[in-house]
Design a protein around this motif. Sequence first.
Motif, mmCIF file in Angstrom:
data_model
loop_
_atom_site.group_PDB
_atom_site.id
_atom_site.type_symbol
_atom_site.label_atom_id
_atom_site.label_comp_id
_atom_site.label_asym_id
_atom_site.label_seq_id
_atom_site.Cartn_x
_atom_site.Cartn_y
_atom_site.Cartn_z
ATOM 1 N N ASP A 147 -45.319 -80.503 47.811
ATOM 2 C CA ASP A 147 -46.365 -79.702 47.217
ATOM 3 C C ASP A 147 -47.667 -79.767 47.108
ATOM 4 O O ASP A 147 -48.524 -78.974 47.552
ATOM 5 N N PHE A 148 -48.028 -80.988 46.866
ATOM 6 C CA PHE A 148 -49.423 -81.203 46.502
ATOM 7 C C PHE A 148 -50.164 -81.516 48.039
ATOM 8 O O PHE A 148 -51.160 -80.650 48.266
ATOM 9 N N VAL A 149 -49.380 -81.862 48.897
ATOM 10 C CA VAL A 149 -50.095 -81.748 50.355
ATOM 11 C C VAL A 149 -50.165 -80.285 51.062
ATOM 12 O O VAL A 149 -51.350 -80.025 51.451
ATOM 13 N N SER A 150 -49.201 -79.548 50.588
ATOM 14 C CA SER A 150 -49.129 -78.182 51.005
ATOM 15 C C SER A 150 -50.407 -77.560 50.444
ATOM 16 O O SER A 150 -51.255 -76.612 51.200
ATOM 17 N N LEU A 151 -50.646 -77.546 49.192
ATOM 18 C CA LEU A 151 -51.784 -76.839 48.492
ATOM 19 C C LEU A 151 -52.956 -77.213 48.992
ATOM 20 O O LEU A 151 -53.908 -76.679 49.034
ATOM 21 N N CYS A 152 -53.183 -78.678 49.158
ATOM 22 C CA CYS A 152 -54.532 -79.244 49.639
ATOM 23 C C CYS A 152 -54.700 -78.697 51.126
ATOM 24 O O CYS A 152 -55.939 -78.583 51.378
ATOM 25 N N THR A 153 -53.609 -78.660 51.783
ATOM 26 C CA THR A 153 -53.911 -78.190 53.353
ATOM 27 C C THR A 153 -54.467 -76.904 53.268
ATOM 28 O O THR A 153 -55.313 -76.373 54.294
ATOM 29 N N LYS A 154 -54.105 -75.913 52.389
ATOM 30 C CA LYS A 154 -54.435 -74.325 52.248
ATOM 31 C C LYS A 154 -55.791 -74.322 51.422
ATOM 32 O O LYS A 154 -56.350 -73.311 51.715
ATOM 33 N N ALA A 155 -56.017 -75.250 50.748
ATOM 34 C CA ALA A 155 -57.387 -75.217 50.144
ATOM 35 C C ALA A 155 -58.475 -75.072 51.127
ATOM 36 O O ALA A 155 -58.665 -75.626 52.240
ATOM 37 N N ASP A 156 -59.528 -74.130 50.561
ATOM 38 C CA ASP A 156 -60.837 -74.034 51.248
ATOM 39 C C ASP A 156 -61.828 -75.274 51.005
ATOM 40 O O ASP A 156 -63.163 -74.872 51.263
ATOM 41 N N CYS A 157 -61.381 -76.299 50.532
ATOM 42 C CA CYS A 157 -62.488 -77.483 50.591
ATOM 43 C C CYS A 157 -61.638 -78.969 50.914
ATOM 44 O O CYS A 157 -60.515 -78.982 51.205
#
Length: 93
Positions: A25-35
């Motif tokens: 979940d964490f990696v998925s969220l970070c992958t989608k982030a614009d930063c």
Amino acid sequence: MSKLYKDVKQKKYTVLVNSLSKVTDFVSLCTKADCKVTCVRDDNVVSADSILGVLSMDITIPLEIFIEGTANQIELLIKQLEFLQYKNSRDNI
């Protein structure tokens, strides 16, 4: 220097991802982030959008992450991470 470069900031944040589902979940969220998000443990630095990189760290203790982006991007990602932490804590009840 361009205005865009001046707007880029960095923020340190701590997150606990102590299971495989929390890591994904964490990696998925970070992958989608614009930063840009990096995880730091001792002398090891890995990109937060790499499942293997995050799993190579000791996930039994909270990870220090560094978020690089504009103030709005950082604030949005931190809110999403806080929601993820809350959701995961509710799953353990």
